[in-house]
Design a protein around this motif. Structure first.
Motif, PDB file in Angstrom:
ATOM      1  N   ALA A  30       0.854  -1.196   0.000  1.00  0.00           N
ATOM      2  CA  ALA A  30       0.000   0.000   0.000  1.00  0.00           C
ATOM      3  C   ALA A  30       0.883   1.237   0.000  1.00  0.00           C
ATOM      4  O   ALA A  30       1.896   1.290   0.701  1.00  0.00           O
ATOM      5  CB  ALA A  30      -0.911  -0.003   1.226  1.00  0.00           C
ATOM      6  N   ALA A  31       0.481   2.244  -0.777  1.00  0.00           N
ATOM      7  CA  ALA A  31       1.278   3.466  -0.859  1.00  0.00           C
ATOM      8  C   ALA A  31       0.397   4.637  -1.256  1.00  0.00           C
ATOM      9  O   ALA A  31      -0.631   4.463  -1.906  1.00  0.00           O
ATOM     10  CB  ALA A  31       2.398   3.298  -1.881  1.00  0.00           C
ATOM     11  N   THR A  32       0.806   5.835  -0.842  1.00  0.00           N
ATOM     12  CA  THR A  32       0.174   7.042  -1.362  1.00  0.00           C
ATOM     13  C   THR A  32       0.806   7.353  -2.729  1.00  0.00           C
ATOM     14  O   THR A  32       1.918   6.902  -3.019  1.00  0.00           O
ATOM     15  CB  THR A  32       0.353   8.220  -0.392  1.00  0.00           C
ATOM     16  OG1 THR A  32       1.691   8.223   0.120  1.00  0.00           O
ATOM     17  CG2 THR A  32      -0.610   8.114   0.782  1.00  0.00           C
ATOM     18  N   ASP A  61      -5.247   8.249   1.757  1.00  0.00           N
ATOM     19  CA  ASP A  61      -5.367   8.610   3.164  1.00  0.00           C
ATOM     20  C   ASP A  61      -4.274   7.916   3.957  1.00  0.00           C
ATOM     21  O   ASP A  61      -3.540   7.083   3.427  1.00  0.00           O
ATOM     22  CB  ASP A  61      -6.747   8.234   3.711  1.00  0.00           C
ATOM     23  CG  ASP A  61      -6.893   6.734   3.876  1.00  0.00           C
ATOM     24  OD1 ASP A  61      -7.029   6.048   2.848  1.00  0.00           O
ATOM     25  OD2 ASP A  61      -6.850   6.251   5.021  1.00  0.00           O
ATOM     26  N   TYR A  62      -4.173   8.242   5.243  1.00  0.00           N
ATOM     27  CA  TYR A  62      -3.111   7.705   6.092  1.00  0.00           C
ATOM     28  C   TYR A  62      -3.596   6.614   7.050  1.00  0.00           C
ATOM     29  O   TYR A  62      -2.825   6.163   7.893  1.00  0.00           O
ATOM     30  CB  TYR A  62      -2.499   8.837   6.929  1.00  0.00           C
ATOM     31  CG  TYR A  62      -1.562   9.755   6.182  1.00  0.00           C
ATOM     32  CD1 TYR A  62      -1.182   9.516   4.873  1.00  0.00           C
ATOM     33  CD2 TYR A  62      -1.051  10.885   6.812  1.00  0.00           C
ATOM     34  CE1 TYR A  62      -0.321  10.370   4.195  1.00  0.00           C
ATOM     35  CE2 TYR A  62      -0.182  11.746   6.158  1.00  0.00           C
ATOM     36  CZ  TYR A  62       0.176  11.484   4.855  1.00  0.00           C
ATOM     37  OH  TYR A  62       1.038  12.332   4.206  1.00  0.00           O
ATOM     38  N   ARG A 173      -6.724  25.808  11.821  1.00  0.00           N
ATOM     39  CA  ARG A 173      -7.765  24.889  11.350  1.00  0.00           C
ATOM     40  C   ARG A 173      -7.128  23.524  11.141  1.00  0.00           C
ATOM     41  O   ARG A 173      -6.186  23.393  10.349  1.00  0.00           O
ATOM     42  CB  ARG A 173      -8.364  25.391  10.034  1.00  0.00           C
ATOM     43  CG  ARG A 173      -9.198  26.656  10.156  1.00  0.00           C
ATOM     44  CD  ARG A 173      -9.684  27.121   8.790  1.00  0.00           C
ATOM     45  NE  ARG A 173     -10.437  26.088   8.079  1.00  0.00           N
ATOM     46  CZ  ARG A 173     -10.909  26.229   6.836  1.00  0.00           C
ATOM     47  NH1 ARG A 173     -10.690  27.356   6.179  1.00  0.00           N
ATOM     48  NH2 ARG A 173     -11.587  25.265   6.264  1.00  0.00           N
ATOM     49  N   GLU A 174      -7.622  22.528  11.850  1.00  0.00           N
ATOM     50  CA  GLU A 174      -7.066  21.182  11.734  1.00  0.00           C
ATOM     51  C   GLU A 174      -7.880  20.390  10.709  1.00  0.00           C
ATOM     52  O   GLU A 174      -9.090  20.232  10.855  1.00  0.00           O
ATOM     53  CB  GLU A 174      -7.065  20.490  13.092  1.00  0.00           C
ATOM     54  CG  GLU A 174      -6.156  21.199  14.104  1.00  0.00           C
ATOM     55  CD  GLU A 174      -6.137  20.511  15.445  1.00  0.00           C
ATOM     56  OE1 GLU A 174      -7.121  19.812  15.769  1.00  0.00           O
ATOM     57  OE2 GLU A 174      -5.144  20.663  16.176  1.00  0.00           O
ATOM     58  N   ILE A 175      -7.193  19.893   9.682  1.00  0.00           N
ATOM     59  CA  ILE A 175      -7.833  19.267   8.528  1.00  0.00           C
ATOM     60  C   ILE A 175      -7.080  17.977   8.196  1.00  0.00           C
ATOM     61  O   ILE A 175      -5.866  17.879   8.428  1.00  0.00           O
ATOM     62  CB  ILE A 175      -7.806  20.226   7.313  1.00  0.00           C
ATOM     63  CG1 ILE A 175      -8.597  21.503   7.636  1.00  0.00           C
ATOM     64  CG2 ILE A 175      -8.353  19.574   6.055  1.00  0.00           C
ATOM     65  CD1 ILE A 175      -8.396  22.619   6.651  1.00  0.00           C
ATOM     66  N   GLU A 176      -7.785  16.998   7.661  1.00  0.00           N
ATOM     67  CA  GLU A 176      -7.118  15.766   7.250  1.00  0.00           C
ATOM     68  C   GLU A 176      -5.965  16.098   6.303  1.00  0.00           C
ATOM     69  O   GLU A 176      -6.098  16.925   5.400  1.00  0.00           O
ATOM     70  CB  GLU A 176      -8.109  14.830   6.548  1.00  0.00           C
ATOM     71  CG  GLU A 176      -7.518  13.476   6.191  1.00  0.00           C
ATOM     72  CD  GLU A 176      -8.519  12.554   5.523  1.00  0.00           C
ATOM     73  OE1 GLU A 176      -8.088  11.501   5.027  1.00  0.00           O
ATOM     74  OE2 GLU A 176      -9.718  12.895   5.495  1.00  0.00           O
ATOM     75  N   ALA A 177      -4.823  15.443   6.533  1.00  0.00           N
ATOM     76  CA  ALA A 177      -3.597  15.776   5.796  1.00  0.00           C
ATOM     77  C   ALA A 177      -3.804  15.803   4.282  1.00  0.00           C
ATOM     78  O   ALA A 177      -3.274  16.677   3.586  1.00  0.00           O
ATOM     79  CB  ALA A 177      -2.499  14.783   6.167  1.00  0.00           C
ATOM     80  N   ALA A 178      -4.594  14.841   3.773  1.00  0.00           N
ATOM     81  CA  ALA A 178      -4.802  14.748   2.326  1.00  0.00           C
ATOM     82  C   ALA A 178      -5.566  15.944   1.765  1.00  0.00           C
ATOM     83  O   ALA A 178      -5.540  16.187   0.552  1.00  0.00           O
ATOM     84  CB  ALA A 178      -5.549  13.461   1.993  1.00  0.00           C
ATOM     85  N   ASN A 179      -6.246  16.703   2.627  1.00  0.00           N
ATOM     86  CA  ASN A 179      -7.093  17.804   2.152  1.00  0.00           C
ATOM     87  C   ASN A 179      -6.504  19.194   2.408  1.00  0.00           C
ATOM     88  O   ASN A 179      -7.086  20.186   1.982  1.00  0.00           O
ATOM     89  CB  ASN A 179      -8.469  17.727   2.815  1.00  0.00           C
ATOM     90  CG  ASN A 179      -9.241  16.501   2.387  1.00  0.00           C
ATOM     91  OD1 ASN A 179      -9.139  16.064   1.244  1.00  0.00           O
ATOM     92  ND2 ASN A 179     -10.003  15.920   3.297  1.00  0.00           N
ATOM     93  N   VAL A 180      -5.352  19.274   3.083  1.00  0.00           N
ATOM     94  CA  VAL A 180      -4.808  20.588   3.422  1.00  0.00           C
ATOM     95  C   VAL A 180      -4.484  21.396   2.169  1.00  0.00           C
ATOM     96  O   VAL A 180      -4.786  22.592   2.088  1.00  0.00           O
ATOM     97  CB  VAL A 180      -3.558  20.444   4.313  1.00  0.00           C
ATOM     98  CG1 VAL A 180      -2.938  21.825   4.566  1.00  0.00           C
ATOM     99  CG2 VAL A 180      -3.919  19.795   5.648  1.00  0.00           C
TER     100      VAL A 180
END
Length: 262
Positions: A30-32, A61-62, A173-180
């Protein structure tokens, strides 16, 4: 009822065996997408010569890459650094381990509204990853840039609540890493993991207002279940990713936006 229960158990057992490392020469990872899956594609022919068929599973996602390895659905993953892996193991009760460090992705701060950190106004909105380790990594970068001061300047699990001094009264603002990266137009400053910055078309070396140095401890690694740590095919994967060919590929393709850690 007993027969049905027994049959279900046998099927589940069979599926578990087929999903794990039962078949030598077949390895799912699995990989991004960037740069992890790209580097895996690069070593795929190398592994074929070693008798290993590499099946690359791409995630954005992570969480799922770790869940699916922990459940034995996928053999290994390559997307995270050790502080995140340690945090995930603690939070989810998993026992995934690192089998090799591959590269560092210098973490950066980006903006489509200001040209330098000095231009940030009082009350500026700052987007951070919402997972514990990357959120803290972002805060440590801001601290090193002189924008904030943490109660414990070395806390790798710091949150916005651990800020002792915030002269510009920055709002986080804390946001999911993939959406920053996607919210960058809506905030004044966005702290983005390099893989997501690359996906968004950003060049860390020229677009980041501040960037981690090469000495960053957040090296990306290959992770597996404890029982798979000594698997021969996993060892071949790590050897391929730590090869001179990959070092040269990182140097020429990514031009310093990621750096080898081997």
């Amino acid at each position: 009822m007993y027969k049905k229960t027994l049959l279900s158990a046998l099927l589940a057992s069979a599926l578990g065996l087929s999903a794990g490392l039962a078949h030598a020469g077949q390895l799912s990872v699995a990989a991004t997408p960037v740069p992890h899956a790209e580097l895996l594609e690069f070593v795929k022919p190398i592994l074929e010569k070693e008798g290993v068929e590499l099946d690359i599973k791409v995630f954005t996602d992570y969480v799922q890459p770790n869940r699916q390895v922990a459940d034995g659905v996928i053999n290994a993953n390559y997307f995270q650094h050790k502080p995140y892996l340690d945090s995930f193991n603690k939070e989810h009760g998993t026992e995934l381990v690192s089998v090799g460090l591959i590269h560092v992705e210098p973490f950066g701060a980006y903006s489509s509204k200001v040209k330098s950190l000095e231009d940030l106004k009082e009350g500026a909105q700052v987007a951070l990853p919402n997972d514990p380790t990357n959120g803290a990594r972002a805060l440590l970068l801001l601290q090193n840039a002189g924008l904030i001061q943490l109660k414990d300047p070395d806390n790798i699990l710091a949150t916005a609540r651990d800020i002792a001094d915030n002269p510009k009264k920055l709002k986080f603002r804390e946001i999911e890493a993939a959406n920053v990266a996607r919210v960058m137009p809506d905030v004044d400053l966005a702290l983005i993991n390099t893989n997501y910055a690359l996906e968004a078309g950003l060049n860390p070396l020229t677009d980041a207002l501040v960037l981690e140095g090469e000495e960053s401890p957040y090296a990306n690694l290959v992770a597996v279940r404890v029982q798979d740590a000594d698997n021969e095919d996993v060892a071949k994967l790590v050897k391929a990713l730590q090869s001179d060919a990959v070092r040269e590929q990182i140097k020429t393709k990514y031009q310093g936006s990621i750096v080898p850690s081997f």
